[in-house]
Design an enzyme around this catalytic site. Structure first.
Site, PDB file in Angstrom:
ATOM      1  N   GLU A  81       0.825  -1.208   0.000  1.00  0.00           N
ATOM      2  CA  GLU A  81       0.000   0.000   0.000  1.00  0.00           C
ATOM      3  C   GLU A  81       0.864   1.264   0.000  1.00  0.00           C
ATOM      4  O   GLU A  81       0.605   2.210  -0.734  1.00  0.00           O
ATOM      5  CB  GLU A  81      -0.954  -0.009   1.208  1.00  0.00           C
ATOM      6  CG  GLU A  81      -1.885   1.188   1.205  1.00  0.00           C
ATOM      7  CD  GLU A  81      -3.092   1.008   2.102  1.00  0.00           C
ATOM      8  OE1 GLU A  81      -4.003   0.258   1.692  1.00  0.00           O
ATOM      9  OE2 GLU A  81      -3.130   1.598   3.189  1.00  0.00           O
ATOM     10  N   GLN A 119       8.765  35.752 -10.329  1.00  0.00           N
ATOM     11  CA  GLN A 119       9.583  34.681  -9.756  1.00  0.00           C
ATOM     12  C   GLN A 119       8.872  33.988  -8.579  1.00  0.00           C
ATOM     13  O   GLN A 119       9.079  32.808  -8.317  1.00  0.00           O
ATOM     14  CB  GLN A 119      10.910  35.268  -9.282  1.00  0.00           C
ATOM     15  CG  GLN A 119      12.049  34.304  -9.319  1.00  0.00           C
ATOM     16  CD  GLN A 119      13.373  34.990  -9.029  1.00  0.00           C
ATOM     17  OE1 GLN A 119      13.561  35.550  -7.954  1.00  0.00           O
ATOM     18  NE2 GLN A 119      14.260  34.975  -9.990  1.00  0.00           N
TER      19      GLN A 119
END
Lengths: 94, 380
Positions: free
Chosen positions: B243, B280
């Protein structure tokens, strides 16, 4: 390695790692480690790594049963029965 | 070292992505908000409910890495992460231990049903007082004279349980043996004494119903035991390895989709006369999302590869689970921020990704447990 040596090493490891040194000297070779929770899943994994890396004994998945881990006496017998030391390996890089 | 997918892997990924986009892309859940049998059957028809089950029983016969790649495509193609999670939990936490530990009498028939979608499975391990520390289970199973087990006690959180036909569960058979006194079972839902609670409200993965499960003097024939008595801890850890490795791959796919949406949004949306991607503050945020996704992906593929090759994998899979789950949360927070007000509103589906990501650091072993495993492997 003699059973006395195995027993001493396993006892020292369990005392130091899981019992804060066991200053009251309560740990005996028949102390029920599983029943008292000294060996839980996390601690048993650490013990298995110790057996692998320090004693060179790899316990197979089928060996991880209560009968082999119930106390120090059982662990010692199992390590002794698993026999000759195998080469220790580093996880995932052998 | 070769980082390319094989032609087969690439074809399977592409086909699963295309099929899930087309057939489960935004498949509506039922009136109650939970996934429907019809959706489940569609997932089964695409092979998703049986990816790693034997081909003789109608499964895909795939190993962990190939299973992960298919689930990654499913997670990328399907916008209902609750359904993706439900299928993963069924396959990895339930079908895998049934495949590897059920008695032959039970295994073949049940595995066929699990693969075909006729049988939905739920995993019931967690209890009120036993979360990460599974050695503290309170549900008991005592052996009856005829060899059957009688289960008593209550599990507190079982995903899929309200929809399930079979429940994989773990109970104490030897109280003196601590965590080595636990035994696994697969319990048919219709056995007398199985009481499935009402679905509980939760933060995310809302289409996957979860409930409590109580066993009231529930007699389970010995054939439904998984592995040997006392082997339950090992059976459970085995299912968790699958899992942690494969389920989180679905989140790689979801993150891939999320990142593409963020890039598209940052290229199109303009503020102060510029595309926001030209700032940015946004471009670096997207670069970091990409970095988290790709590093998690490499760790996860390697963990699966170790599992497939029978190598030590616990530490590697813990690293992968930790990296992908923490990336899923961090990237989902970033996505909300990049989308701003639209990200906070529900209609765009961005805030839902965050709610669906939060449980990843809790289920299949919390981030705290994964860090403990990593530290242990490091020799602490």
């Amino acid at each position: 390695m003699s059973t006395d040596e195995i027993s001493a090493k396993v006892t020292a490891f369990i005392k130091e790692r899981f019992l804060s040194g066991d200053e009251n000297k309560e740990l005996e070779d028949t102390t029920p480690l599983l029943e008292w929770g000294v060996l839980n899943s996390m601690n048993t994994a650490l013990l298995l790594m110790y057996l692998r890396d320090e004693l060179g004994v790899v316990v197979p998945p089928t060996g991880i049963v209560a009968e082999n881990f119930k106390d120090i006496r059982s662990i010692t017998k199992m390590v002794n029965d698993l026999g000759s030391p195998q080469r220790a390996t580093v996880a995932g890089t052998e | 070292m070769d980082f390319d997918l094989t032609a087969d892997q690439q074809r399977r990924y592409d086909e699963t992505l295309a099929a899930t986009r087309e057939q489960l892309g935004d498949a509506p859940s039922g009136a109650d908000g939970y996934f429907t049998r019809q959706q489940w059957k569609v997932a089964a028809s695409l092979g998703l409910t049986g990816l790693c089950l034997p081909t003789e029983q109608g499964g895909g016969g795939l190993g962990a890495l190939d299973t992960a790649l298919s689930l990654e495509a499913f997670g990328r193609g399907c916008r209902d992460t609750g359904l993706v999670f439900a299928v993963c939990a069924h396959l990895l936490a339930c079908a895998v231990p049934i495949r590897d530990f059920a008695s032959q009498e039970i295994r073949d028939g049940m595995v066929s049903g699990l693969a075909s979608g006729d049988v939905i499975a739920a995993n019931a391990m967690t209890e009120d007082d036993a979360g990460s520390d599974v050695g503290r289970l309170a549900v008991r199973a005592r052996r009856d004279d005829d060899g059957a087990y009688v289960l008593d006690g209550e599990k507190s959180f079982a995903s899929n349980a309200p929809a399930a036909d079979a429940i994989v569960t773990y109970a104490v058979t030897n109280p003196k043996a601590g965590f080595l006194g636990v035994t696994g079972f697969v319990v048919p839902r219709d056995l007398p004494g199985v009481v499935v609670g009402e679905p509980m409200e939760k933060m995310g993965l809302s289409s996957c119903p979860a409930s409590r499960v109580r066993f009231d003097n529930c007699r389970v024939p010995e054939a439904y035991r998984l592995g040997a008595e006392g082997q339950g801890g090992a059976v459970f850890q085995h299912s968790m390895a699958w899992e942690r490795a494969c389920l989180l791959a679905a989140y790689l796919g979801a993150m891939e989709h999320q990142l593409a949406r963020c890039v598209e949004h940052a290229r199109r949306r303009e503020q102060f006369g510029r595309r926001i991607g030209a700032f940015q503050a946004i471009s670096h945020r997207i670069a970091e999302m990409k970095q988290r996704l790709e590093s998690g992906r490499l760790l996860l593929y390697r963990g699966c590869w170790l599992l497939d090759n029978g190598r030590d994998h616990v530490g590697a899979i813990a690293l992968a689970k930790l990296a992908v789950s923490e990336a899923a949360v961090a990237n989902s927070l970033d996505a909300v921020q990049i989308f701003g007000g639209a990200g906070y509103l529900s209609a765009a589906g961005i805030e839902q990704q965050l709610r669906d990501a939060i449980p990843t650091t809790i289920f299949s072993g919390t981030s705290e447990v994964q860090r403990e495993l990593v530290a242990r492997e490091a020799g602490l």
